[in-house]
Design a protein around this motif. Structure first.
Motif, PDB file in Angstrom:
ATOM      1  N   TYR A  13       1.500   5.230   1.235  1.00 54.46           N
ATOM      2  CA  TYR A  13       2.751   5.867   0.411  1.00 54.46           C
ATOM      3  C   TYR A  13       1.993   6.843  -0.164  1.00 54.46           C
ATOM      4  CZ  TYR A  13       6.292   1.778   0.047  1.00 54.46           C
ATOM      5  OH  TYR A  13       6.979   0.879  -0.570  1.00 54.46           O
ATOM      6  N   GLU A  14       0.656   6.970  -0.350  1.00 53.25           N
ATOM      7  CA  GLU A  14       0.048   8.152  -0.644  1.00 53.25           C
ATOM      8  C   GLU A  14       0.221   9.408  -0.159  1.00 53.25           C
ATOM      9  OE1 GLU A  14      -0.523   8.637  -4.033  1.00 53.25           O
ATOM     10  OE2 GLU A  14      -1.292   6.665  -5.143  1.00 53.25           O
ATOM     11  N   ARG A  15       0.102   9.078   1.501  1.00 50.31           N
ATOM     12  CA  ARG A  15      -0.292   9.333   2.237  1.00 50.31           C
ATOM     13  C   ARG A  15       0.559  10.280   2.393  1.00 50.31           C
ATOM     14  NH1 ARG A  15      -3.020   7.980   7.888  1.00 50.31           N
ATOM     15  NH2 ARG A  15      -2.496   9.700   8.571  1.00 50.31           N
ATOM     16  N   ILE A  16       2.056   9.695   2.107  1.00 44.75           N
ATOM     17  CA  ILE A  16       3.370  10.772   2.401  1.00 44.75           C
ATOM     18  C   ILE A  16       4.005  10.947   1.433  1.00 44.75           C
ATOM     19  CG2 ILE A  16       6.319   9.735   2.248  1.00 44.75           C
ATOM     20  CD1 ILE A  16       5.314   7.217   3.348  1.00 44.75           C
ATOM     21  N   LEU A  17       3.346  11.108   0.226  1.00 39.38           N
ATOM     22  CA  LEU A  17       3.856  12.035  -1.060  1.00 39.38           C
ATOM     23  C   LEU A  17       2.426  12.706  -0.838  1.00 39.38           C
ATOM     24  CD1 LEU A  17       3.383   9.284  -4.197  1.00 39.38           C
ATOM     25  CD2 LEU A  17       5.187  10.822  -2.859  1.00 39.38           C
ATOM     26  N   ASN A  18       1.320  13.475  -0.185  1.00 39.61           N
ATOM     27  CA  ASN A  18       0.623  14.557   0.262  1.00 39.61           C
ATOM     28  C   ASN A  18       0.897  14.938   1.424  1.00 39.61           C
ATOM     29  OD1 ASN A  18      -0.885  13.460  -2.345  1.00 39.61           O
ATOM     30  ND2 ASN A  18      -1.748  12.280  -0.880  1.00 39.61           N
ATOM     31  N   SER A  19       1.974  14.246   2.043  1.00 40.51           N
ATOM     32  CA  SER A  19       2.624  14.775   3.521  1.00 40.51           C
ATOM     33  C   SER A  19       1.454  14.531   4.556  1.00 40.51           C
ATOM     34  CB  SER A  19       2.889  16.285   3.404  1.00 40.51           C
ATOM     35  OG  SER A  19       3.799  16.565   2.038  1.00 40.51           O
ATOM     36  N   ASP A  20       0.918  13.863   4.591  1.00 37.55           N
ATOM     37  CA  ASP A  20      -0.074  13.568   5.448  1.00 37.55           C
ATOM     38  C   ASP A  20       0.176  11.864   6.453  1.00 37.55           C
ATOM     39  OD1 ASP A  20      -2.746  13.241   6.947  1.00 37.55           O
ATOM     40  OD2 ASP A  20      -3.614  11.940   5.647  1.00 37.55           O
ATOM     41  N   VAL A  21       1.074  12.196   6.610  1.00 39.57           N
ATOM     42  CA  VAL A  21       1.307  11.435   8.177  1.00 39.57           C
ATOM     43  C   VAL A  21       2.287  12.041   9.890  1.00 39.57           C
ATOM     44  CG1 VAL A  21       3.430  11.154   7.047  1.00 39.57           C
ATOM     45  CG2 VAL A  21       2.893   9.584   8.443  1.00 39.57           C
ATOM     46  N   HIS A  22       1.709  10.947  10.567  1.00 39.31           N
ATOM     47  CA  HIS A  22       1.424  11.542  11.522  1.00 39.31           C
ATOM     48  C   HIS A  22       2.811  11.139  12.721  1.00 39.31           C
ATOM     49  CE1 HIS A  22       1.364  15.814  14.276  1.00 39.31           C
ATOM     50  NE2 HIS A  22       0.203  14.811  15.202  1.00 39.31           N
ATOM     51  N   TYR A  23       4.035  10.663  12.963  1.00 40.94           N
ATOM     52  CA  TYR A  23       5.164  11.381  11.773  1.00 40.94           C
ATOM     53  C   TYR A  23       5.173  10.454  11.826  1.00 40.94           C
ATOM     54  CZ  TYR A  23       4.687  16.214  15.097  1.00 40.94           C
ATOM     55  OH  TYR A  23       4.913  17.109  14.881  1.00 40.94           O
ATOM     56  N   ARG A  24       5.250   8.826  11.787  1.00 38.75           N
ATOM     57  CA  ARG A  24       6.046   7.913  11.178  1.00 38.75           C
ATOM     58  C   ARG A  24       5.012   6.974  10.551  1.00 38.75           C
ATOM     59  NH1 ARG A  24      11.056   9.362   8.094  1.00 38.75           N
ATOM     60  NH2 ARG A  24      11.811   7.016   8.341  1.00 38.75           N
ATOM     61  N   PHE A  25       4.737   5.929  10.049  1.00 39.89           N
ATOM     62  CA  PHE A  25       4.759   4.643   9.711  1.00 39.89           C
ATOM     63  C   PHE A  25       5.226   3.915  10.122  1.00 39.89           C
ATOM     64  CE2 PHE A  25       1.822   7.170   6.333  1.00 39.89           C
ATOM     65  CZ  PHE A  25       0.370   7.264   6.629  1.00 39.89           C
ATOM     66  N   VAL A  26       4.454   2.695  10.488  1.00 35.23           N
ATOM     67  CA  VAL A  26       5.324   1.613  10.740  1.00 35.23           C
ATOM     68  C   VAL A  26       4.601   0.315  10.856  1.00 35.23           C
ATOM     69  CG1 VAL A  26       6.186   0.268  12.472  1.00 35.23           C
ATOM     70  CG2 VAL A  26       6.560   2.117  12.753  1.00 35.23           C
ATOM     71  N   ILE A  27       4.960  -0.579   9.896  1.00 36.39           N
ATOM     72  CA  ILE A  27       4.079  -1.901   9.634  1.00 36.39           C
ATOM     73  C   ILE A  27       3.905  -3.060  10.381  1.00 36.39           C
ATOM     74  CG2 ILE A  27       3.561  -3.561   7.499  1.00 36.39           C
ATOM     75  CD1 ILE A  27       5.342  -1.910   5.981  1.00 36.39           C
ATOM     76  N   ASP A  28       3.094  -3.202  11.233  1.00 33.41           N
ATOM     77  CA  ASP A  28       2.560  -4.582  12.158  1.00 33.41           C
ATOM     78  C   ASP A  28       2.892  -5.573  11.292  1.00 33.41           C
ATOM     79  OD1 ASP A  28       2.421  -6.723  13.575  1.00 33.41           O
ATOM     80  OD2 ASP A  28       0.702  -5.756  14.806  1.00 33.41           O
ATOM     81  N   MET A  29       4.626  -5.970  11.094  1.00 29.04           N
ATOM     82  CA  MET A  29       4.548  -7.394   9.885  1.00 29.04           C
ATOM     83  C   MET A  29       4.156  -8.651  10.182  1.00 29.04           C
ATOM     84  SD  MET A  29       5.971  -5.991   7.997  1.00 29.04           S
ATOM     85  CE  MET A  29       5.866  -7.450   6.917  1.00 29.04           C
ATOM     86  N   SER A  30       3.076  -8.748  11.510  1.00 28.05           N
ATOM     87  CA  SER A  30       2.047 -10.148  11.906  1.00 28.05           C
ATOM     88  C   SER A  30       0.970  -9.844  10.881  1.00 28.05           C
ATOM     89  CB  SER A  30       1.548  -9.985  13.445  1.00 28.05           C
ATOM     90  OG  SER A  30       0.634  -8.646  13.233  1.00 28.05           O
ATOM     91  N   THR A  31       0.622  -8.639  10.320  1.00 26.57           N
ATOM     92  CA  THR A  31      -0.818  -8.430   9.138  1.00 26.57           C
ATOM     93  C   THR A  31       0.004  -9.206   7.854  1.00 26.57           C
ATOM     94  OG1 THR A  31      -0.160  -6.338   8.688  1.00 26.57           O
ATOM     95  CG2 THR A  31      -1.345  -6.092  10.398  1.00 26.57           C
ATOM     96  N   LEU A  32       1.205  -9.556   7.693  1.00 27.07           N
ATOM     97  CA  LEU A  32       1.207  -9.688   6.045  1.00 27.07           C
ATOM     98  C   LEU A  32       0.769 -11.632   6.630  1.00 27.07           C
ATOM     99  CD1 LEU A  32       2.659 -10.143   4.070  1.00 27.07           C
ATOM    100  CD2 LEU A  32       4.588 -11.197   5.129  1.00 27.07           C
ATOM    101  N   LYS A  33      -0.582 -11.934   5.813  1.00 28.45           N
ATOM    102  CA  LYS A  33      -0.423 -12.971   5.673  1.00 28.45           C
ATOM    103  C   LYS A  33       0.627 -14.330   5.594  1.00 28.45           C
ATOM    104  CE  LYS A  33      -4.898 -11.106   3.939  1.00 28.45           C
ATOM    105  NZ  LYS A  33      -5.478 -11.344   3.032  1.00 28.45           N
ATOM    106  N   LYS A  34       0.133 -15.612   6.907  1.00 28.98           N
ATOM    107  CA  LYS A  34       0.876 -16.925   7.142  1.00 28.98           C
ATOM    108  C   LYS A  34       0.386 -17.436   5.301  1.00 28.98           C
ATOM    109  CE  LYS A  34       2.926 -16.109  11.318  1.00 28.98           C
ATOM    110  NZ  LYS A  34       3.955 -15.426  11.343  1.00 28.98           N
TER     111      LYS A  34
END
Length: 351
Positions: free
Chosen positions: A330-351
């Motif tokens: 989120y902070e990087r988005i506000l600073n225009s520091d993303v190349h080009y879209r973030f995608v979250i791997d939802m398997s990293t959400l702890k079971k």
């Protein structure tokens, strides 16, 4: 009611570091519902904007995310379009009245009763609507999209917002072979818009601000890359474009950008800057130009867009992150520091 693990944010304004793992209850599977195991969820700038203003909008924990891709895990008894194991997506909204003239025309985003967004506000029954930073979600079948096999499931996620946001105006204004199109900005929206316009047959010029993106613009299908700093730069491209699509959320000098348009040329903005935009009608008059904006598209058009992307090798460029990386993203988005879209791997959400 089924439970699912989510990443939620308490009402703490712009302190993005307060995301925490918790459990919420989803609605029970109804006859026309599809249950989805979420594999990926894209991050849109509007996610961070809404979360940033959470104190003034919501007084509860909120689960963001409206670029959802995953696998069908169960279907209601009246669902015939989908089967368990299908690759599917969910975009910006999850319900509408289905009866008004806009819903009947396939433009659910303008539903007269009020479209139900995937995580902003409540549904018609007053239940909280929660988004895709989650292990699973249950959605009415007519708001579930089929993701073609040719599309990578993770890459498909940004298409469910950024993709339809840019495809809609290009389709609506008839971009085709021979069209001369200018795309302002080569960020999360612009790099997808460039690919779409190119695959529609247009001659595409990207208008950027950094020389570092010139080569990438051409990789995405642009014929030219321009940086416009002076009046002479705008004069050099005078009358060159039939259609200009602004994908940036900054204030533009529209009187200068109108110079780029041909007679009856159209300028459309999908970027939503906070500042009021200023322009002179005189600057539009001689060539009878149009300045307009574009919303997202309805479900049918979104499915068309996904099919088009699959058939024409349109690929969002993504940076994969884990759920615990969201605050920094989120902070990087506000600073225009993303190349080009973030995608979250939802398997990293702890079971």
């Amino acid at each position: 009611m089924p439970e699912t693990k989510v990443a939620a944010l308490e009402a703490t304004g712009s302190d993005f570091k307060t995301f925490h793992h918790t459990v919420i209850k989803r609605s029970a599977l109804r006859p026309d519902d599809v249950a989805i195991d979420i594999k990926y969820c894209g991050i849109c700038h509007s996610d961070s904007s809404i979360v940033e203003g959470i104190d003034s909008i919501f007084k509860r924990p909120i689960v963001p995310g409206h670029e959802i891709s995953g696998i069908v895990s169960a279907i209601g008894q009246n669902v015939h379009k989908f089967n368990v194991g299908d690759r599917v997506g969910v975009g910006c909204f999850v319900d509408s009245c289905g009866k008004c003239k806009y819903c009947q025309a396939g433009e659910e985003q303008f539903c007269e009763k009020g479209v139900i967004s995937v995580f902003v506000g409540d549904d018609y029954a007053g239940n909280q609507s929660e988004g895709g930073y989650s292990q699973s979600i249950i959605v009415k079948d007519r708001f579930v999209l089929s993701i073609p096999d040719k599309l990578d499931l993770a890459e498909a996620s940004p298409l469910l917002c950024a993709g339809i946001t840019t495809y809609n105006p290009l389709k609506r204004y008839g971009i085709k072979k021979g069209s001369k199109v200018a795309i302002v900005g080569l960020g999360g929206l612009g790099h997808i818009a460039t690919q779409f316009a190119n695959k529609m047959g247009a001659e595409v010029t990207v208008i950027g601000h950094s020389e570092s993106k010139a080569d990438e613009a051409k990789e995405f299908g642009a014929k030219a890359y321009e940086i416009l700093k002076t009046q002479e730069d705008f004069t050099r491209l005078d009358g060159q474009f039939d259609f200009l699509l602004s994908t940036v959320a900054v204030k533009l000098d529209w009187n200068e950008y109108f110079k780029l348009l041909s007679v009856k040329g159209i300028a459309c903005s999908v970027g939503l800057p906070i500042e009021n935009q200023e322009f002179s009608l005189q600057a539009m008059f001689n060539r009878q130009n149009t300045l307009t904006v574009s919303n997202v598209g309805g479900i049918a058009l979104t499915q068309e867009m996904l099919n088009f992307a699959a058939e024409n090798d349109v690929h969002p460029k993504i940076e994969m992150i884990g759920i615990d990386d969201v605050p920094a993203a989120y902070e990087r988005i506000l600073n225009s520091d993303v190349h080009y879209r973030f995608v979250i791997d939802m398997s990293t959400l702890k079971k």
